[in-house]
Design a protein around this motif. Structure first.
Motif, mmCIF file in Angstrom:
data_model
loop_
_atom_site.group_PDB
_atom_site.id
_atom_site.type_symbol
_atom_site.label_atom_id
_atom_site.label_comp_id
_atom_site.label_asym_id
_atom_site.label_seq_id
_atom_site.Cartn_x
_atom_site.Cartn_y
_atom_site.Cartn_z
ATOM 1 N N SER A 272 -4.625 -6.038 4.590
ATOM 2 C CA SER A 272 -3.573 -5.756 3.612
ATOM 3 C C SER A 272 -4.216 -6.200 2.369
ATOM 4 O O SER A 272 -4.448 -7.369 1.990
ATOM 5 C CB SER A 272 -2.102 -6.359 3.875
ATOM 6 O OG SER A 272 -1.515 -6.181 2.581
ATOM 7 N N ASN A 325 -5.876 1.272 -1.575
ATOM 8 C CA ASN A 325 -4.137 1.822 -1.484
ATOM 9 C C ASN A 325 -3.506 1.853 -0.193
ATOM 10 O O ASN A 325 -2.280 2.105 0.026
ATOM 11 C CB ASN A 325 -4.007 3.436 -2.189
ATOM 12 C CG ASN A 325 -4.328 3.203 -3.541
ATOM 13 O OD1 ASN A 325 -4.360 2.296 -4.328
ATOM 14 N ND2 ASN A 325 -4.690 4.449 -4.237
ATOM 15 N N ARG A 326 -4.401 1.763 0.782
ATOM 16 C CA ARG A 326 -3.775 1.709 2.139
ATOM 17 C C ARG A 326 -4.446 0.510 3.012
ATOM 18 O O ARG A 326 -5.477 -0.204 2.581
ATOM 19 C CB ARG A 326 -3.910 3.028 2.976
ATOM 20 C CG ARG A 326 -5.456 3.359 3.314
ATOM 21 C CD ARG A 326 -5.482 4.785 3.800
ATOM 22 N NE ARG A 326 -6.847 4.993 4.023
ATOM 23 C CZ ARG A 326 -7.453 6.257 4.029
ATOM 24 N NH1 ARG A 326 -6.718 7.210 3.969
ATOM 25 N NH2 ARG A 326 -8.670 6.335 4.542
ATOM 26 N N ALA A 327 -3.803 0.151 4.089
ATOM 27 C CA ALA A 327 -4.470 -0.875 4.847
ATOM 28 C C ALA A 327 -5.476 -0.570 5.483
ATOM 29 O O ALA A 327 -5.896 0.788 6.010
ATOM 30 C CB ALA A 327 -3.416 -1.289 6.004
#
Length: 366
Positions: A272, A325-327
């Motif tokens: 994350s 922007n994303r895991a």
């Protein structure tokens, strides 16, 4: 008298929150002095220790009185102006005592800004996530407590106690030339005196009983401020490369780039990006044109070649982040890439070829 002392200490240390305490700054700079490779530079730092020590805390001296120099003194625009002032005054030769003193002091001031970025991004921002919530009492804030931890662990650190040797007239000239027109000599005198007084006062409230109580407030920070990413050892080692750059620059010598990255090449990253340890952090060994990293700093999946959506983030300092922007996927290896288009403060290319490092996503980090 005790209440007055505690009030003044709290005021002096709390005006800039979420940053390294001034004793921690000095210890980071001391680690950088230990790590520099050039014998002549190390000799200068040893000879004029008092200058880089007080330079390492002077930028924070303006916050308590809201002096205009406080924030600008943290950033490369001022550091470069100070460097160029010395270069012109000394004709590029650090021969006289005056020039050597100025250079040592400038390294301390540049070190302060670099250290704040490293500490804030990698250590303090993570402590804000994993430690108990920060106390509202200024004497129990993280930046105050980390100084108290250091004072106890380093046995009051008296051999590096700051003294009032800042070359204030030269600092003032550099501030004015960097655009801080409202700075005054009196401001610098008061700022320096404030920091030296705070260094003395904070030692009066540290002992074995306070250390036990303080350690319970931010246990993760207590365990990691010395050897964790962004801590004294990490930041000092990274700062040594910046100091080497300025030494080479004033000697008109080219220096191959030696940036520091986190996570390190071959290391692990968290999934994350809400966690600072889930971001790709580039710590430069020279002042940057940070805008040049837009479009030239990206991350890709090394197995598929797919680009990771994300953004480049900077503070016009020495550090640039790529924030996904994303895991990120567990167990997958990612490669961070910086193209040779990125530039230093003087608009010169930093790299002659692509710079990259790889990391693997893991559920947790040591």
């Amino acid at each position: 008298m005790k209440l007055i002392t505690l009030f003044f200490l709290g005021l002096a240390l709390a005006m800039k929150t979420h940053s390294a305490g001034h004793t921690v700054h000095i210890l980071m700079s001391a680690k950088a002095r230990e790590e520099v490779k050039t014998p002549e530079l190390k000799a200068l730092l040893n000879e004029y220790q008092n200058y880089w020590v007080v330079g390492s805390i002077l930028p924070d001296g303006g916050y308590i009185n809201h002096f205009s120099y406080a924030e600008p003194a943290h950033w490369p625009r001022f550091h470069v102006a100070y460097f160029e002032h010395i270069n012109e005054l000394c004709d590029g030769r650090l021969i006289s005592q005056k020039c050597r003193q100025l250079f040592a002091h400038m390294l301390g001031m540049a070190g302060h800004g670099f250290e704040d970025e490293s500490y804030d991004i990698l250590l303090d921002n993570r402590s804000a996530i994993v430690d108990p919530s920060e106390r509202k009492n200024p004497l129990e804030s993280r930046d105050t407590l980390v100084d108290k931890y250091a004072i106890w662990d380093y046995q009051y650190n008296l051999e590096l106690f700051p003294t009032a040797v800042s070359p204030k007239e030269d600092v003032l000239q550099a501030l004015i030339s960097s655009g801080v027109a409202s700075a005054t000599l009196q401001d610098l005198k008061i700022g320096e005196a404030t920091m030296i007084s705070a260094s003395s006062l904070e030692r009066k409230i540290v002992n074995v009983s306070t250390d036990y109580a303080d350690s319970q407030l931010y246990p993760w920070l207590r365990a990691n401020y010395r050897d964790g990413p962004g801590g004294i050892t990490f930041s000092g080692q990274a700062l040594a490369n910046l100091w080497e750059f300025y030494w080479h620059k004033i000697s008109s010598l080219a220096k191959q780039p030696e940036p520091t990255v986190f996570p390190p090449d071959g290391g692990n990253i968290l999934s994350s990006s809400r966690d600072p340890w889930g971001r790709f952090t580039f710590l430069s060994d020279r002042p940057l044109s940070t805008w040049s990293f837009y479009g030239n700093f990206y991350v890709e999946n090394t197995y598929t070649g797919e680009r990771v959506p994300g953004r480049v983030y900077h503070r016009s300092g020495y550090v640039v982040n790529f924030i996904p922007n994303r895991a990120l996927e567990y167990g997958v290896e990612y490669r961070a890439v910086i193209r040779p288009n990125v530039l230093d403060y003087w608009q010169q290319a930093i790299f002659t070829e692509e710079f990259s490092w790889t990391v693997t996503v893991t559920p947790e980090l040591d």
